[in-house]
Design a protein around this motif. Structure first.
Motif: not given
Length: 586
Positions: A506-520, A526-536
């Motif tokens: 969304y950020h790269r293509f300037k789409i009007n949607k949240p750029h943050s993750c559900t974990c805060g 995708h690197q954050h979701i695979l290796f860092c996200c605490c809500d996965r």
């Protein structure tokens, strides 16, 4: 037709006529000559006088079709490529992802007309690249913003320019398999004419200055064909229907019918025990070897036994050939040695390839045809001398290292001869394989460039730690793994390319949607979701149990990520991400 050509010979024009639609084509250097030629050929044409006087309202066609080829005035072949690129894409849509192998001949039909060294074909190449990108998007259901390089790699579609390079290189060597009087030979140089009459525009009649200027597929053949040392006989006497070895002596040629996957050790032990007890049976063990290092030549070996006594053994280099070529060479040697043995009515040949056993008695044109012809001649003479003689080919898996076949393997691997500076034998299959490996290496090198594959492309590796490289064999390493479910593969594709409905996209293509993750986290990549996200686990775990089970069922040796060499944790992470949201095409 005779009168037709007599009239055309008197004009400075070449006339062509189609039987199916009555079209008459006139070819000359000037339009006025065309008009005069058409009028002289048939004055009864309604517009004959107008053509003759140059006042005709008719205009030359933008392009014209002949034998499926589309020609235009400048010979750019844009219409030709456009037509077949469109036809190829509609075929993919009609058949599906499994149609890739069927579509390549459609998309590349007549490519030799416009693809050769020095040709100006940028426009044609762009049309094919557009077609391939569109087909890859349709096959994988990926976002249309996905990089072309990543789409081609994931779908197992080799880049168009490399595909054409491979096809053109392999086609050069195919010319050697043509008959001595084939019409194509009339266009070749002096060394390739054979018994064909040279055409008026033949390379054999060109001056040295002209040879340096002319660029065409024919000139490329003359330039590269010398690397092939193998010769072929399309109309060999042994290949005539009715005179072939399999036609005359089918009841004396036997091939092992036992199911290969079954345990062969006890079967082979019993077979050789019975054969050794027969004094009229000769045993032949064959093996071919191609060293992994390019510094050494391929080798072939054959050992002849009667009972437990070894009669003869020989090994020799085969040049730069493929493993099947070396094995076929070994079978030929074994047959020649066996038929010379006295008091022999049955020959048993032990080989690790039943396909090559069949090819050894096949006199048609193929790589190693000379070996097959030699086997056919030797066996025919041997069979004619005694009606009780026969030969049997037995399959022995190379990994067994069984008895006499294992001895042949040890014997052939001892022979190591370095590649010298002198000219060596090169089979047609070896050169074709070399062309394929060359384009794969070029593709792998290009794939390392982030601008080609995309900066967000997720690097994967095999369980042994080797990075996965793109390939077109069997659909490539990615598509072949998920072929059972196109839905799963669509999700995997979006995950690997990073073009998925997540914050980074969304950020790269300037789409009007949240750029943050559900974990805060402030940024959802995708690197954050695979290796860092605490809500996965808590948020997405229940949704992907079914897909993970299917994934493990169809791919027990799953890929690992570079950051997780074990592969297990990575497998769970990628499953979590794949079903992070509904990443279906819709």
């Amino acid at each position: 037709m005779k009168l037709f050509y007599i009239k055309a010979a008197l004009l400075n024009t070449m006339l062509l006529s189609f039987v199916d639609d009555g079209t008459i084509l006139a070819q000359s250097k000037q339009l006025d000559d065309n008009n005069v030629g058409l009028y002289t050929y048939n004055p009864s044409l309604d517009l004959g006088y107008a053509l003759h006087t140059g006042t005709s309202p008719l205009k030359p066609k933008t392009y014209w079709r002949y034998l499926g080829f589309y020609f235009d005035h400048r010979l750019t072949f844009h219409e030709h490529v456009r037509y077949y690129a469109t036809k190829a894409f509609t075929t993919v849509q009609a058949i599906g992802a499994s149609s890739i192998d069927c579509v390549v001949p459609i998309a590349t039909y007549g490519y030799c007309l416009w693809y050769f060294n020095g040709a100006r074909n940028k426009g044609a190449m762009n049309q094919l690249k557009w077609m391939q990108r569109k087909a890859a998007l349709w096959i994988m259901g990926a976002f249309r913003t996905s990089p072309t390089g990543s789409l081609e790699a994931l779908a197992g579609l080799i880049p168009v320019h490399l595909m054409l390079k491979k096809l053109a290189t392999r086609a050069v060597y195919h010319v050697a398999t043509l008959s001595d009087t084939h019409p194509l030979r009339s266009m070749m140089g002096e060394g390739l004419l054979k018994r064909a009459e040279p055409h008026a525009r033949s390379a054999a009649l060109m001056t040295p200055a002209m040879l340096g200027k002319v660029k065409s597929t024919v000139m490329e053949v003359d330039e590269h064909i010398h690397t092939l040392t193998e010769s072929f006989k399309p109309f060999a006497p042994e290949a005539r229907p009715g005179d072939r070895l399999l036609d005359r002596y089918a009841d004396r040629l036997h091939f092992d019918k036992r199911n290969p996957p079954q345990d062969r050790h006890p079967y082979l032990d019993e077979l050789i025990a019975n054969a050794r007890a027969d004094p009229l049976t000769a045993l032949a063990a064959t093996n071919g070897s191609v060293p992994q290092s390019n510094q050494y030549q391929a080798a072939s070996a054959a050992i002849i036994y009667k009972g437990h006594r070894e009669l003869e053994r020989t090994h020799y280099v085969s040049g730069r050939v493929t493993a099947p070529d070396a094995e076929l060479n070994a079978i030929t040697c074994a047959v020649h040695l066996a038929v010379k043995q006295a008091n022999c009515q049955h020959i048993m040949v032990f080989t690790d390839s039943m396909g090559l056993a069949h090819k050894a008695v096949d006199p048609s044109v193929h790589s190693g045809q000379a070996f097959s012809l030699s086997v056919c001649r030797a066996l025919q003479e041997w069979f004619e001398a005694d009606d009780l003689r026969c030969i049997t080919f037995i399959y022995v898996p190379s990994a067994l290292r069984w008895d006499i076949h294992g001895e042949a393997h040890k014997y052939v691997t001892k022979l190591k001869v370095r590649v010298g500076r002198c000219k060596m034998d090169n089979s047609i299959d070896a050169l074709r394989s070399q062309a394929a490996h060359s384009v794969l290496d070029s593709w792998s090198s290009t794939f390392q460039d982030p601008t080609y594959r995309g900066s967000e492309f997720l690097e994967l590796q095999w369980p042994d730690g080797r990075p996965i490289q793109p390939s077109y064999l069997n659909g490539g390493p990615w598509l072949s793994t998920f072929r059972h479910s196109i839905t799963e593969f669509t999700r995997v594709c979006q995950c690997i390319t990073g073009h998925a409905p997540i914050g980074a996209y969304y950020h790269r293509f300037k789409i009007n949607k949240p750029h943050s993750c559900t974990c805060g986290a402030a940024f959802q990549s995708h690197q954050h979701i695979l290796f860092c996200c605490c809500d996965r686990y808590s948020v997405h775990y229940p949704h992907f149990l079914r897909d993970i089970a299917l994934f493990m069922k169809y791919n027990p040796k799953a890929f690992g990520f570079n950051r997780d060499p074990s592969g297990v944790g990575s497998l769970l992470r990628v499953g979590l991400f794949l079903l992070l949201e509904d990443l279906s095409v819709n």
